[in-house]
Design a protein around this motif. Structure first.
Motif, PDB file in Angstrom:
ATOM      1  N   TRP A 162      34.086  67.128  10.640  1.00  8.75           N
ATOM      2  CA  TRP A 162      35.109  66.618  10.748  1.00  8.75           C
ATOM      3  C   TRP A 162      35.580  66.052   9.235  1.00  8.75           C
ATOM      4  O   TRP A 162      36.602  65.115   9.623  1.00  8.75           O
ATOM      5  N   ARG A 163      35.135  65.303   8.784  1.00  8.16           N
ATOM      6  CA  ARG A 163      35.014  64.527   7.976  1.00  8.16           C
ATOM      7  C   ARG A 163      36.078  65.764   6.202  1.00  8.16           C
ATOM      8  O   ARG A 163      36.262  65.089   5.748  1.00  8.16           O
ATOM      9  N   ARG A 164      34.833  66.699   6.101  1.00  8.34           N
ATOM     10  CA  ARG A 164      35.112  67.016   4.678  1.00  8.34           C
ATOM     11  C   ARG A 164      35.619  68.719   5.283  1.00  8.34           C
ATOM     12  O   ARG A 164      36.075  69.645   3.994  1.00  8.34           O
ATOM     13  N   SER A 165      35.587  69.729   6.784  1.00  3.06           N
ATOM     14  CA  SER A 165      36.441  70.635   6.811  1.00  3.06           C
ATOM     15  C   SER A 165      38.406  70.660   6.125  1.00  3.06           C
ATOM     16  O   SER A 165      38.182  69.676   6.821  1.00  3.06           O
ATOM     17  N   THR A 170      38.642  55.389   8.955  1.00  2.84           N
ATOM     18  CA  THR A 170      39.849  53.937   8.717  1.00  2.84           C
ATOM     19  C   THR A 170      41.334  54.794   9.232  1.00  2.84           C
ATOM     20  O   THR A 170      42.588  54.390  10.066  1.00  2.84           O
ATOM     21  N   GLY A 171      41.645  56.173   8.539  1.00  2.39           N
ATOM     22  CA  GLY A 171      42.743  56.550   8.686  1.00  2.39           C
ATOM     23  C   GLY A 171      43.763  55.700   7.904  1.00  2.39           C
ATOM     24  O   GLY A 171      44.597  55.204   7.691  1.00  2.39           O
ATOM     25  N   CYS A 172      44.901  55.811   9.891  1.00  4.74           N
ATOM     26  CA  CYS A 172      46.147  55.164   9.801  1.00  4.74           C
ATOM     27  C   CYS A 172      46.086  53.664   9.957  1.00  4.74           C
ATOM     28  O   CYS A 172      46.956  53.534  10.349  1.00  4.74           O
ATOM     29  N   MET A 181      45.369  60.758   9.798  1.00  4.08           N
ATOM     30  CA  MET A 181      45.044  60.165  11.181  1.00  4.08           C
ATOM     31  C   MET A 181      43.501  61.010  11.527  1.00  4.08           C
ATOM     32  O   MET A 181      43.231  61.729  12.420  1.00  4.08           O
ATOM     33  N   TYR A 182      42.956  59.715  11.531  1.00  2.37           N
ATOM     34  CA  TYR A 182      41.652  60.175  12.354  1.00  2.37           C
ATOM     35  C   TYR A 182      40.991  60.235  13.542  1.00  2.37           C
ATOM     36  O   TYR A 182      39.954  60.281  14.227  1.00  2.37           O
ATOM     37  N   GLY A 183      41.973  60.534  14.231  1.00  5.29           N
ATOM     38  CA  GLY A 183      42.609  60.271  15.617  1.00  5.29           C
ATOM     39  C   GLY A 183      41.350  59.324  16.454  1.00  5.29           C
ATOM     40  O   GLY A 183      41.130  58.397  15.741  1.00  5.29           O
TER      41      GLY A 183
END
Ligand SMILES: O=C(O)[C@@H](CO)OP(=O)(O)O
Length: 292
Positions: free
Chosen positions: A181-184, A64-66, A157-159
């Protein structure tokens, strides 16, 4: 938005509270010991953090991000349940992200609050918006809670992952890559923000805009997102970039912190709407709640 503009809006809204505090302290200083007790009470403030309830895209398992999507039916129920848990904790000021799912959560939660104050969204986007949304009745202001929304509290922002299915993305790019990508902490998704980048804006906003309010004794509720809150909790609990990796937040579960003598003390999630459950957290906040 300049810090001064927010402070101006809050200041105008909260009528004479600073003046009252000043008179209060001044009077108390003249009467000695009582001042210590009362100042102690004033120096403690509640900070409630809540991740928004389930959104329509959480339900569909999409990044979802922004992207600004509303709550699902389950998310609406979660927000109301969150409100029941915090219904006895005083709230003077609400901060939300600029996204509707966080704003809906805050508004729905406040429908359950026992003070029944009306949350009012501040419009500071330009001079006219500020002027046209003014409240003139002093008594009405007293029964209202200013709500300040800020993009800095938005989800990271999930790009190019925004709108993609999480499961399908893991199948396509590999579980490990997607987990990174999700948790680092410092590896961003393609053209998006890492948690570190999200922390830079969210924690800066927290320190510049929210901490001063807590310092002045205001009880604050903050409704935001999985990753903007993870970065703020990292700051509050002094987590390392390794520790924050395994921090997961559930939707719609409020977390209470007490801000006291410049320190944040984590109290966990209030257990339920019962007086005993909530008041058990701090005697001083009980006194504040009863005073109002
Ligand atoms: O999709 C998102 O915006 C976030 C929060 O739902 O996902 P994640 O848990 O992967 O950071």
């Amino acid at each position: 938005m300049a810090a001064g503009v927010y402070n101006q809006a809050i200041g105008a809204f909260q009528s004479n509270s600073h003046i009252n505090n000043f008179n209060h302290q001044h009077k108390l200083n003249n009467i000695g010991r009582l001042a210590v007790t009362k100042d102690f009470i004033r120096n403690e403030a509640a900070l409630i953090l809540v991740r928004h309830g389930e959104s329509l895209w959480n339900e569909k398992n999409l990044f979802t991000g922004c992207v600004d999507v509303p709550l699902s039916k389950k998310g609406i129920d979660e927000a109301i349940e969150a409100g029941k848990r915090i219904s006895s904790i005083p709230v003077d000021l609400i901060f939300t992200s600029a996204l509707i799912r966080a704003q809906m959560t805050a508004m729905l939660a406040m429908t359950q609050h026992r003070r029944m104050k009306v949350p009012i969204i501040m419009h500071n986007e330009n001079e006219q918006a500020r002027e046209w949304s003014q409240v003139f009745g002093e008594d009405t202001k007293k029964h209202s809670i200013p709500v300040i929304s800020a993009w800095q509290l938005n989800e990271r922002m999930y790009g190019e992952l925004q709108g993609l299915n999480k499961q399908e993305t893991a199948e396509r790019y590999g579980k490990e890559q997607v987990h990174e990508w999700r948790r680092s902490y410092n590896i961003p998704p393609p053209n998006g923000e890492s948690l570190e980048m999200c922390a830079q804006r969210a924690v800066a906003y927290f320190r510049e805009q929210i901490e001063p309010q807590l310092l002045s004794g205001k009880n604050v509720m903050l409704s935001a997102h999985g990753n903007s809150l993870r970065s703020i909790i990292m700051y509050l609990d002094k987590l390392t970039s390794r520790e924050v990796i395994s921090l997961e937040l559930s939707t719609g579960i409020p977390m209470l912190y007490i801000f006291k003598e410049g320190r944040f003390i984590r109290r966990g999630s209030p257990t339920g709407p019962t007086e005993a459950g909530v008041y058990a957290y701090t005697r001083n906040l009980l006194s504040v709640a009863l005073e109002r």
